[in-house]
Scaffold this active site. Structure first.
Site, PDB file in Angstrom:
ATOM      1  N   GLU B  52      32.308 -20.718 -14.882  1.00 41.19           N
ATOM      2  CA  GLU B  52      33.000 -21.079 -16.121  1.00 41.19           C
ATOM      3  C   GLU B  52      34.165 -20.151 -16.446  1.00 41.19           C
ATOM      4  O   GLU B  52      35.103 -20.544 -17.145  1.00 41.19           O
ATOM      5  CB  GLU B  52      32.015 -21.116 -17.291  1.00 41.19           C
ATOM      6  N   PHE B 114      15.980 -23.387 -25.083  1.00 39.61           N
ATOM      7  CA  PHE B 114      16.479 -23.177 -23.722  1.00 39.61           C
ATOM      8  C   PHE B 114      18.004 -23.285 -23.695  1.00 39.61           C
ATOM      9  O   PHE B 114      18.577 -24.221 -24.248  1.00 39.61           O
ATOM     10  CB  PHE B 114      15.862 -24.225 -22.786  1.00 39.61           C
ATOM     11  N   GLN B 115      18.626 -22.334 -23.068  1.00 40.59           N
ATOM     12  CA  GLN B 115      20.093 -22.256 -22.961  1.00 40.59           C
ATOM     13  C   GLN B 115      20.775 -22.289 -24.331  1.00 40.59           C
ATOM     14  O   GLN B 115      21.836 -22.868 -24.496  1.00 40.59           O
ATOM     15  CB  GLN B 115      20.645 -23.355 -22.045  1.00 40.59           C
ATOM     16  N   LYS B 164      23.995 -31.271 -28.741  1.00 42.28           N
ATOM     17  CA  LYS B 164      23.780 -32.433 -27.888  1.00 42.28           C
ATOM     18  C   LYS B 164      23.533 -33.699 -28.704  1.00 42.28           C
ATOM     19  O   LYS B 164      24.038 -34.772 -28.359  1.00 42.28           O
ATOM     20  CB  LYS B 164      22.612 -32.173 -26.937  1.00 42.28           C
ATOM     21  N   MET B 479      44.913   0.973  -9.032  1.00 35.90           N
ATOM     22  CA  MET B 479      45.328   1.589 -10.289  1.00 35.90           C
ATOM     23  C   MET B 479      44.316   2.646 -10.725  1.00 35.90           C
ATOM     24  O   MET B 479      44.684   3.697 -11.234  1.00 35.90           O
ATOM     25  CB  MET B 479      45.509   0.521 -11.374  1.00 35.90           C
TER      26      MET B 479
END
Lengths: 162, 566
Positions: B52, B114-115, B164, B479
């Site tokens: 993502e 969940f999630q 949802k 760097m």
């Protein structure tokens, strides 16, 4: 310097945390913060007491104005204004102290809301300084509990935040 | 009565009515209804990334290259948290994104389902605004607001959290033409009095310099800026984010300023008497020690964000407004006056600047037998004739690209300036390539950065994105190594990249072309060969000098005039 910032914001879930989050993320001080819906239920009015240099206060007002939920704000301390804070205080009141505490409450124009044989619960409104002075006068030993609302403020005269 | 649609269908219809071309995303439980709705139409195309973070960077690259908002769709919980780095990246560089995140059903919110994660809470400090939609009847208006907020004023990412059940529920679909938000009214027109004062000061300047930033790009103001600067014949320097806002090949351009800016740019800043800051925000990487910043200058600052003005450096003439509009107004004021700059003072100022420029602060050892990273970028510039879109990761390679690739046009240089996100370059290049399918898109990276989002090589294969990856491989986090050399007596803690993969084989494993270049004389032919493969992704692994440093350098805490020159 101490500033009282008065904010009209959308009465939406999360609006308060946007303001609080801004202050913690950018390291600004919050001395007190009060918030409740206004006569227009879609708006909340928040009074926030903070302190900082002129530059910091300028940034605070700009950053607050940037929040999408903030509709309007004013720094009340820039003009004549009235500020009030409410305090509820439970005092240990036994023996000779009972009379003395009652006198002090009258002098400070407080009201006794609840009485038991050993305690008084007093309501007091005024500026934060006045509330501090009352606490000083009754002395630490007498204080069982205090609750303070934080400062609310409003401009004097015609000026209105609406 | 309009037809009732499900929330998922409403989301897709809104995207269509907003003219969204691509959605960058990754499916999961909470967004399955939306994916099902996407599947049943063809206008809005979905690009499946491999992580993502890649989705947000790709949408971000698309937005930077086009000026249109990038759109992201990810699922709840880890889908959303993985997107956070990309959201913060876009936030710091003021890039318009609309990020749609799935959420557990409203009845389960707060139950540690969940999630489940508090998407609105987690992203609050790194979005311009965010919404949780709890009622399907609010959905279309909320999405309209999201696009409006993301793309107006100072742009930025806006997140819309979609439980949802809201995407399953039905409501009539009406997409509002316009939206008004009483608490959000960005100023676009600069104050005319302030603009006149600014022009007056500009005309009185004896040692002026323009200092321009990403706001010029965001406001599509490159053309009007160029006209103003050329009419005045004043020198101009740009921040990392502003490169391309003024043609780098024009003699008035002094190069980038700041920590790794050119000697002439930083010296001009230090000695100027009037600083004209346009769409730049006085970042610490630009100012160095603010106590020593532009000690002789009166400062004009044009910015659309009032909070950017006098935040780090107190300015004399603030102008809040859209950069392009303010610059056009300045030109009109100039048109109406018969005054002109003091040509004599200006000539002396230019002589001084040319002396600084003659220091040739970007010189490097051109005879070295090893491949110098600067050489690769110079060759890339020549081979592409400056016409490529360059995305970059973060580190030494980013600074060298900014120094050595001369951008003449805006939206060609795409990098994470504010947040400094390693892993940005490759997914951003995907978004740029999708926006400009026929253009040459190169990703300048290093062996450290590229491994942070290397999985997107698979996305590139799926969609046939012929990106050219220029990997400046010095086997160090360059760097970090440079700072350890300068400031930690050469104790190279964790800056050596051990156990590097064979990038050629890796590229081949993903179905791409890999090339390893180890000799200086092979650099140009390899670039030419790679660029000739117009329909293939080519991973060019340049084995470069291990210990080259980025110069000039203003050490932390120093003023702009206190540069380390080599």
């Amino acid at each position: 310097m101490r500033h009282i910032i008065s904010i009209l914001l959308e009465n939406e879930a999360g609006a308060l945390s946007r303001v609080a989050g801004l202050f913690s993320a950018r390291g600004y001080n919050i001395h007190s913060l009060t918030v409740a819906p206004t006569e227009d239920p879609s708006l909340s009015r928040m009074t926030l007491v903070t302190s900082g240099s002129d530059e910091v206060i300028e940034q605070i007002t700009k950053q607050l104005n940037k929040l999408i939920d903030v509709v309007k704000l004013v720094d009340l301390t820039e003009g004549p204004h009235i500020e009030r804070e409410l305090m509820l205080i439970k005092l240990r009141a036994e023996g000779e102290a009972r009379a003395e505490l009652l006198r002090l409450t009258e002098i400070f124009r407080g009201r006794v809301l609840d009485v038991t044989p050993t305690t008084y619960t007093v309501e007091l409104t005024g500026t934060g300084e006045k509330l501090d002075a009352f606490l000083e006068a009754v002395g630490e030993g007498a204080i069982l509990e205090t609750v303070r609302s934080g400062t609310s403020g409003i401009a004097r005269g015609e000026r209105a935040l609406a | 009565m309009s037809m009732e649609l499900t929330g998922a269908e409403i989301v897709v219809r809104c995207l269509r009515d907003e003219g969204v071309e691509y959605v960058f995303g990754y499916p999961g439980g909470a967004v399955l209804h939306i994916y099902d709705a996407l599947f049943q139409q063809e206008q809005v195309k979905h690009i499946l990334v491999r992580h993502e973070q890649g989705a947000t960077h790709a949408a971000d690259g698309y937005a930077r290259a086009t000026g249109r908002p990038g759109v992201v769709l990810v699922t709840s919980g880890p889908g959303a948290t993985n997107a956070v780095t990309g959201i913060a990246t876009a936030y710091m560089d003021s890039i318009p994104l609309v990020v749609l995140t799935g959420q557990v059903p409203t009845a389960l919110i707060g139950n540690d389902a969940f999630q489940e994660v508090d998407n609105v809470g987690i992203t609050r400090p790194c979005v311009k605004h965010n919404f949780l939609v709890k009622d399907v009847r609010d959905l279309a208006l909320t999405l309209k607001k999201a696009f409006y907020i993301a793309t107006t004023g100072r742009p930025g990412p806006v997140l819309v959290d979609l439980p949802k059940d809201v995407t399953a529920a039905k409501a009539p679909y009406v997409y509002p033409e316009r939206v008004r938000i009483r608490s959000y009214n960005p100023v676009t027109r600069g104050h005319p009095g302030q603009i006149r004062r600014a022009v007056d000061l500009i005309l009185r300047a004896r040692r002026p310099v323009f200092y321009t930033g990403g706001g010029v790009i965001l406001s599509d103001a490159a053309e009007v800026l160029t006209e103003l600067v050329q009419r005045l014949d004043y020198p101009i320097t740009s921040t990392l984010m502003g490169l391309g806002g003024y043609p780098a090949t024009d003699r008035r351009f002094l190069g980038m300023l700041g920590m790794h800016g050119t000697y002439e740019a930083n010296m001009a800043m230090h000695h100027c008497d009037v600083l004209i800051a346009i769409g730049a925000r006085f970042d610490d990487r630009v100012t160095g020690n603010v106590e020593k910043f532009c000690p002789h200058a009166k400062i004009i600052h044009v910015d659309i964000d009032p909070a950017s003005i006098s935040k780090n450096v107190k300015v004399d003439i603030p102008i809040v407004g859209d950069v392009g509009r303010v610059l056009r107004d300045m030109l009109r004021v100039l048109d109406a006056t018969d005054r002109s700059p003091d040509r004599e003072a200006l000539a002396a100022w230019w002589r001084q600047i040319e002396e600084w420029r003659a220091m040739d602060c970007l010189k490097y050892d051109r005879e070295a037998p090893v491949i110098k990273p600067q050489y690769v970028l110079e060759q890339l510039y020549e081979v592409t004739r400056g016409e490529a879109f360059l995305t970059s990761d973060v580190g030494q390679h980013q600074m060298w690209a900014a120094q050595f690739y001369k951008f003449d046009k805006p939206r060609r240089w795409i990098n994470s300036g504010g947040l400094g996100t390693m892993g940005f370059g490759l997914p951003a290049a995907m978004g740029v390539q999708l926006a400009h399918p026929d253009a040459l898109v190169c990703c300048i990276t290093g062996e450290g950065s590229i491994q942070m989002c290397i999985q997107e090589l698979s996305t590139c294969k799926q969609y046939g994105l012929p990106i050219k990856i220029i990997n400046l491989n010095n086997r160090y986090l360059g760097m970090v190594r440079q700072w350890q050399e300068f400031f930690y007596q050469g104790r190279y803690a964790m800056s050596y990249m051990e156990s590097l993969p064979d990038f050629v084989k890796l590229a081949e494993a993903y179905g791409h072309v890999g090339m390893r270049i180890e000799r200086r004389e092979d650099v140009r032919p390899a670039l030419e060969e790679a660029l000739a493969m117009k329909d293939r992704l080519v991973f060019l692994d340049f084995i470069t000098d291990q210990t080259e440093n980025v110069y000039p350098m203003v050490p932390a805490g120093a003023g702009l005039s206190e540069m380390i020159l080599v």
